[in-house]
Motif scaffolding. Structure first.
Motif, PDB file in Angstrom:
ATOM      1  N   ALA A  47       0.837  -1.198   0.000  1.00  0.00           N
ATOM      2  CA  ALA A  47       0.000   0.000   0.000  1.00  0.00           C
ATOM      3  C   ALA A  47       0.873   1.248   0.000  1.00  0.00           C
ATOM      4  O   ALA A  47       0.678   2.163  -0.792  1.00  0.00           O
ATOM      5  CB  ALA A  47      -0.922  -0.010   1.208  1.00  0.00           C
ATOM      6  N   ARG A  50       2.741   1.717  -3.264  1.00  0.00           N
ATOM      7  CA  ARG A  50       1.893   2.150  -4.366  1.00  0.00           C
ATOM      8  C   ARG A  50       1.449   3.591  -4.173  1.00  0.00           C
ATOM      9  O   ARG A  50       1.249   4.339  -5.129  1.00  0.00           O
ATOM     10  CB  ARG A  50       0.680   1.225  -4.482  1.00  0.00           C
ATOM     11  CG  ARG A  50       1.108  -0.159  -4.939  1.00  0.00           C
ATOM     12  CD  ARG A  50      -0.021  -1.151  -4.988  1.00  0.00           C
ATOM     13  NE  ARG A  50       0.517  -2.501  -5.179  1.00  0.00           N
ATOM     14  CZ  ARG A  50      -0.145  -3.480  -5.747  1.00  0.00           C
ATOM     15  NH1 ARG A  50      -1.360  -3.294  -6.182  1.00  0.00           N
ATOM     16  NH2 ARG A  50       0.395  -4.656  -5.871  1.00  0.00           N
ATOM     17  N   LEU A  51       1.306   3.973  -2.915  1.00  0.00           N
ATOM     18  CA  LEU A  51       0.932   5.358  -2.644  1.00  0.00           C
ATOM     19  C   LEU A  51       2.044   6.293  -3.103  1.00  0.00           C
ATOM     20  O   LEU A  51       1.813   7.274  -3.809  1.00  0.00           O
ATOM     21  CB  LEU A  51       0.682   5.546  -1.149  1.00  0.00           C
ATOM     22  CG  LEU A  51       0.322   6.950  -0.713  1.00  0.00           C
ATOM     23  CD1 LEU A  51      -0.930   7.427  -1.433  1.00  0.00           C
ATOM     24  CD2 LEU A  51       0.121   7.025   0.785  1.00  0.00           C
TER      25      LEU A  51
ATOM     26  N   PRO B  46      -7.323   3.741  -2.815  1.00  0.00           N
ATOM     27  CA  PRO B  46      -7.305   2.574  -1.933  1.00  0.00           C
ATOM     28  C   PRO B  46      -5.967   2.396  -1.214  1.00  0.00           C
ATOM     29  O   PRO B  46      -5.926   1.959  -0.066  1.00  0.00           O
ATOM     30  CB  PRO B  46      -7.572   1.410  -2.873  1.00  0.00           C
ATOM     31  CG  PRO B  46      -7.249   1.913  -4.231  1.00  0.00           C
ATOM     32  CD  PRO B  46      -7.522   3.383  -4.210  1.00  0.00           C
ATOM     33  N   ALA B  47      -4.897   2.736  -1.893  1.00  0.00           N
ATOM     34  CA  ALA B  47      -3.590   2.575  -1.270  1.00  0.00           C
ATOM     35  C   ALA B  47      -3.452   3.525  -0.080  1.00  0.00           C
ATOM     36  O   ALA B  47      -3.056   3.124   1.015  1.00  0.00           O
ATOM     37  CB  ALA B  47      -2.487   2.829  -2.292  1.00  0.00           C
ATOM     38  N   ALA B  48      -3.817   4.751  -0.293  1.00  0.00           N
ATOM     39  CA  ALA B  48      -3.729   5.738   0.782  1.00  0.00           C
ATOM     40  C   ALA B  48      -4.636   5.350   1.940  1.00  0.00           C
ATOM     41  O   ALA B  48      -4.278   5.465   3.110  1.00  0.00           O
ATOM     42  CB  ALA B  48      -4.106   7.111   0.258  1.00  0.00           C
ATOM     43  N   ARG B  50      -5.645   2.414   2.793  1.00  0.00           N
ATOM     44  CA  ARG B  50      -5.117   1.264   3.509  1.00  0.00           C
ATOM     45  C   ARG B  50      -3.943   1.691   4.376  1.00  0.00           C
ATOM     46  O   ARG B  50      -3.743   1.199   5.480  1.00  0.00           O
ATOM     47  CB  ARG B  50      -4.672   0.190   2.501  1.00  0.00           C
ATOM     48  CG  ARG B  50      -3.964  -0.994   3.112  1.00  0.00           C
ATOM     49  CD  ARG B  50      -4.759  -2.266   2.942  1.00  0.00           C
ATOM     50  NE  ARG B  50      -4.066  -3.412   3.530  1.00  0.00           N
ATOM     51  CZ  ARG B  50      -4.448  -4.008   4.642  1.00  0.00           C
ATOM     52  NH1 ARG B  50      -5.511  -3.565   5.279  1.00  0.00           N
ATOM     53  NH2 ARG B  50      -3.789  -5.047   5.108  1.00  0.00           N
TER      54      ARG B  50
END
Lengths: 343, 343
Positions: A47, A50-51, B46-48, B50
């Motif tokens: 996560a 990817r962020l 979604p990454a942020a 999570r």
DNA sequence: TTGTATGCGTTATCAA
DNA sequence: TTGATAACGCATACAA
């Protein structure tokens, strides 16, 4: 943190991240980082990475009907097989959306399609995708690819099977055998897939007419669901008019082909003895075993893979390539020379 | 940012995030935020999500072979149907992790499993799971559910079909008809699915033996791939020994059942006239049409749905419920009383 | 009832 | 060759 274990800190990212920038690293450092990571069981959080990367390596797959319907024959399975494989090869994971679900809460709502934005880009399957929402997505520059030819909204990328060329090839196979009068049985709708087949059909027949000086023998019949007008009597009438071959388009139910098949059998006729039959596509499973029809196979997995490649190219800012994928001609047992001899 | 559109910014999180804390919000504000979000097509990353909250409403699916293989009969498609539907019902989106797919960039890599951490929890399918990586995931407390009974790694939650009960029911059906000597043809491997079937088979026969005082009539044959030892001669030999019924387990290829079916036919025998046949599972598609065998159906979609429910319960910190899903007995055309009469 | 500040774990830019 | 530092986009405790 692995930082504690070693003596480094940002370096961990570099060595564990594969060192994309090609920065020089001491071999000792690498080794120490790896050792520490193994020791602590440290795993980079996907996560977080990817962020930071501003890209989550997610490709959406949106089908307006359930992606996994109970009836397998209506499913997008063959496409998904190609999509999955190519996505894996490109290092992307897949997010599965359906028109009916979409995160549960907002089913069918006007913003339902917006959910796909959680993926870097999205594939769309099926005829019934809401055009207005798709338009907005495309207008916003969201990377999207439709599987199947599609003219609308403008600017939407797509990949499709080359039905024109494939249908023409089937017809040329018939004219090459000597058939001069051929009838196409198609669905009564204006989906690109149907239209393209008719174009290829007409084009190939026109070629032949040009060469031989015959009048245009193209005949197209639109039939409903079920294809009630395709009866033994109808078949006989066409034969009486000089028709020697029949071509049906593939539909999701296989209705046109099935009707033709049934009517011919009921009329006591046999292909290829009394007439020739061809199918612009693949037969439904139960009819495939009986007698493989001449026609072509739609490379569904290939289409799925091509769609992924196109989408990934779009993500990389590249321009689109050839969107058409060739169908494979299939020589079957249902065509032969016309009964009275060529011409 | 939706912040620009409205006049707020943190508030966006609250209203779009469902407001878990139950903080009071002005209705106007909510409305404005929703309006702006719809306007911009805004979707929380979604990454942020999570990263900040450790949850993003994403459920993972990881299969250890391609989820959509070319050979449809090996596919997890039926499970996925249930998974998709239940995930949608619970408000989760589905991420199909392609890490292990054929051709995948990171196919066999040691960290292939780590990407699932992007999702709140993950479903695992298939026998050939990398045990070491799964163990780590489980040890870290990552929510995971395996579809199919699984003993290893310890602590991994699973849902499975109740093969023991279902197999026993099939055998009881046979003993109820009067059969006393029954042979089981199974694969030569020790997968739980095979072992469970054998347990059910033996248990049901033992019951019968106990009641009637007969000696234990259980006979189990392990066969390879292909099941070369299941020949017409073999069938005849078993009949000569007093066997009146044969049971095969379902395998992914249907090999055992196919071999049995073929051998019986080749021996000029007919079920249920000369002997009874039953299948512990469902027949392959091509044999299903011929003659529906007595046996049971594995509720694959139900299993998928149950797995999702279990995973969601795990996310909510609840303890696990009954992991076994019942199979549906299927009365077919291949069983009847033994030729010589009961006993 | 809403805005401010801080941190989640990485990657990327620079400085050392 | 390596170590600080600033985003990345969001959620949460806390102040207003």
């Amino acid at each position: 943190m692995a930082r504690l274990a070693g003596v480094s800190q940002t370096t961990v990212s570099l060595v564990l991240g594969g060192n994309k920038q090609g920065i020089a690293l001491h071999e000792d450092t690498r080794a120490r980082v790896f050792a520490a990571a193994r020791e602590l069981g440290y795993v980079p959080d996907p996560a977080a990475r990817r962020l930071a990367a501003a890209r989550n390596n997610l490709l959406g797959v949106f089908s307006f009907t359930a992606t996994f319907p109970t009836a397998v024959e209506h499913s997008y399975y063959p496409f998904l097989a190609g999509v999955e494989q190519e996505a894996a090869a490109q290092g992307y994971d897949l997010v599965l959306f359906t028109g009916s679900s979409s995160g549960g809460a907002q089913a069918g709502e006007p913003g339902a399609l917006d959910r796909v934005r959680l993926a870097d880009g999205c594939l769309f399957l099926g005829r019934h995708v809401r055009g207005d929402q798709l338009r907005r997505l495309v207008a916003d520059g969201y990377p999207a690819v439709h599987i199947g030819r599609r003219d609308e909204p403008a600017g939407l990328a797509w990949v499709g099977a080359d039905y024109v060329a494939a249908s023409a090839e089937v017809v040329r196979h018939l004219t090459g055998l000597g058939h001069r009068r051929v009838v196409l049985v198609r669905e009564d709708d204006d989906a690109p897939a149907s239209t393209d087949r008719e174009h290829g059909f007409r084009a190939a027949l026109a070629e032949c007419a040009g060469r031989r000086g015959a009048d245009d023998p193209a005949a197209v019949v639109r039939t409903g669901r079920p294809a009630a007008d395709i009866t033994p009597a109808w078949v006989r009438a066409r034969l009486a008019e000089g028709t020697t071959a029949f071509v049906a388009e593939e539909t999701d139910t296989g209705g046109a082909w099935r009707a033709l098949h049934t009517a011919v059998a009921a009329a006591g006729l046999d292909a290829p003895r009394d007439l020739s039959l061809a199918l612009l596509g693949s037969p439904p499973a139960d009819l495939a075993a009986v007698r493989p029809p001449t026609g072509f196979d739609i490379p569904r997995a290939e289409l799925g893979a091509a769609a992924v490649r196109l989408l990934v190219a779009q993500l990389a800012g590249q321009e689109r390539a050839e969107p058409l994928v060739a169908c494979a001609f299939r020589a079957g047992d249902t065509t032969g020379p016309p009964p009275g001899g060529p011409g």
